[in-house]
Design an enzyme around this catalytic site. Structure first.
Site, mmCIF file in Angstrom:
data_model
loop_
_atom_site.group_PDB
_atom_site.id
_atom_site.type_symbol
_atom_site.label_atom_id
_atom_site.label_comp_id
_atom_site.label_asym_id
_atom_site.label_seq_id
_atom_site.Cartn_x
_atom_site.Cartn_y
_atom_site.Cartn_z
ATOM 1 C CB SER A 27 78.886 34.054 -82.724
ATOM 2 O OG SER A 27 77.597 34.480 -82.338
ATOM 3 C CG HIS A 36 82.985 32.986 -81.852
ATOM 4 N ND1 HIS A 36 82.760 31.981 -82.778
ATOM 5 C CD2 HIS A 36 81.880 33.028 -81.073
ATOM 6 C CE1 HIS A 36 81.567 31.465 -82.581
ATOM 7 N NE2 HIS A 36 81.007 32.078 -81.549
ATOM 8 C CE LYS A 95 81.858 29.112 -79.998
ATOM 9 N NZ LYS A 95 80.903 28.153 -80.495
HETATM 10 N N1 PMP Z 1 79.351 32.175 -76.144
HETATM 11 C C1 PMP Z 1 79.345 32.427 -77.462
HETATM 12 C C2 PMP Z 1 79.619 33.827 -77.926
HETATM 13 C C3 PMP Z 1 79.100 31.406 -78.383
HETATM 14 O O1 PMP Z 1 79.082 31.683 -79.693
HETATM 15 C C4 PMP Z 1 78.857 30.098 -77.890
HETATM 16 C C5 PMP Z 1 78.615 28.929 -78.820
HETATM 17 N N2 PMP Z 1 78.146 29.173 -80.045
HETATM 18 C C6 PMP Z 1 78.848 29.894 -76.525
HETATM 19 C C7 PMP Z 1 79.112 30.944 -75.671
HETATM 20 C C8 PMP Z 1 78.554 28.532 -75.953
HETATM 21 O O2 PMP Z 1 79.649 27.681 -76.069
HETATM 22 P P1 PMP Z 1 79.498 26.090 -75.970
HETATM 23 O O3 PMP Z 1 79.379 25.572 -77.352
HETATM 24 O O4 PMP Z 1 80.760 25.656 -75.305
HETATM 25 O O5 PMP Z 1 78.317 25.801 -75.128
#
Ligand code: PMP
Length: 393
Positions: A185, A213, A244
């Protein structure tokens, strides 16, 4: 001595940073103008710092599905999945995700965060080991902490380091779970999945891939990095989020291990929180069906990503290791990042700014993310705004 005294150091550094760049601490999306434009600080800006990879939040089909669910089933479920919070639509979406990913079982969670929290705190326990890539998301670390599993981090995408640790654990009478992400990310790079999958098989470990992602973004039909890398069968657990490419709120884990179902009865982050609202579930379902029908969205996203990546690279910016819809621009100093972030905003471009310690290599990042909904001329405007700030300009 007061409860908040321990925060004094961080509060002082926040005050200092805020005096340099007040706008950063006061980002409010005052108005959403379109999938890619908003009003921030009274200024119309191009949004180049969201996770809205496919433009789903404003897709008519998703809005209509969410409105229908809202009208027919109400604003919230007021209950956990375990109690009164499992509606037919939750079960139906679990079936859709299983079908899309070619897995036998799926559990839908309230967020992606709680999906990781649930899986990592429950699947493995104090007698097991987790080997996780050092760049993994906080939800993965938090899940490990909640379950008390023994954790070893391997250097980001370093197969030798991973193998060294697998070898060391191979004489222990314990299960080993390797955890990686599809697209990371912060730096926007892919996990070295073919090599990781081969090591997992060789050492008899389990593999969990967080495709947060990469779902809808990578792979021939959008199933993620495992599909692109041709190693889906080696992945024991796929975790994902609706927040996302699906433009909603929620998360899931899919697997061909039918024993996954036991997580519903044993996992605190599944049992002790309310389920996703019917509108969120309906929007995610509609978005998944669009992903299946419109591969062109993925092509457009990658055209935009490749174009911006090559322009920023040619300008001499320190971008991430590979072209991707997540394009970080590294700044050696925080002050430099603040100045550039501000200048971009003033030119009508919003990007994320990520400061250490949240960044993987201790530098400050201006994190751009692209969307299939960006027009080519918007991507050119983003590149032009950076050009005015380029190192030799
Ligand atoms: N895993 C990863 C790699 C993320 O980047 C994120 C959110 N940034 C999440 C899990 C968590 O997702 P959520 O926004 O649905 O809580």
């Amino acid at each position: 001595m007061g409860l908040f005294d321990k925060f004094e150091k961080i509060a002082a550094s926040k005050r200092d940073l805020e005096s340099q760049c007040p706008a950063f601490f006061n980002v409010v999306i005052q108005d959403i103008i379109s999938s890619t434009e908003a009003l921030i600080g009274g200024r119309k800006v191009i949004l180049a710092g969201t996770n809205n990879y496919l433009g789903m939040p404003l897709r008519r089909e998703c809005i209509q599905a969410a409105c229908k669910a809202l009208q027919e089933e109400g604003t919230g479920t007021t209950g956990s999945r375990m109690a009164n919070g499992t509606y037919a639509s939750h079960v139906d979406l679990e079936r859709d995700i299983s079908d899309f990913l070619g897995k036998s079982n799926t559990i839908v969670f309230t967020t992606g965060y709680s999906a990781n929290l649930a899986m990592l705190s429950t699947m493995v326990g104090p007698r097991d080991f987790v080997l996780l890539d050092a760049d993994c998301h906080a939800s993965i670390y938090d899940g490990c902490r909640l379950g008390g599993v023994q954790v070893f981090r391997f250097k980001h995408n370093d197969l030798d380091d991973l193998e060294k640790r697998l070898k060391r654990l191979s004489n222990q009478d314990a299960d080993v779970l390797i955890v990686v992400e599809g697209l990371y990310s912060m730096m926007g790079d892919r996990a070295s999945l073919p090599g990781i999958a081969a090591l997992k098989e060789e050492y008899g470990a389990y593999l969990l891939v967080d495709e947060a992602h990469s779902l809808g973004v990578l792979g021939e039909t959008g199933r993620g990095l495992a599909q692109e890398a041709g190693v889906e069968d080696a992945v024991d657990f796929v975790v994902g989020t609706f927040s996302k490419s699906l433009g909603s709120v929620g998360g899931f884990c899919s697997s061909n291990h039918s024993e996954l179902e036991i997580i519903r009865y044993t996992s605190r982050p599944y049992v002790f929180t309310a389920s996703s609202s019917p509108a969120n579930i309906a929007a995610a379902k509609a978005a998944l069906s669009i992903i299946r029908k419109e591969p062109g969205l993925r092509e457009k996203l990658w055209d935009n990503a490749n174009f911006l990546y090559s322009r920023l690279k040619a300008m001499g910016f320190h971008v991430g290791p590979e072209a991707s819809p997540i394009i970080p621009v590294r700044c050696a100093r925080i002050q430099e990042a603040f100045a550039m972030w501000n200048a971009l905003l003033e030119r009508g471009v919003y990007v994320n700014m990520v400061l250490p310690p949240a960044t993987p290599d201790g530098t400050a990042l201006l994190r751009c993310s692209l969307s299939a909904a960006h027009t080519h001329s918007q991507v050119e405007s983003i590149a032009d705004a950076f050009e005015a700030q380029r190192p030799s300009a």
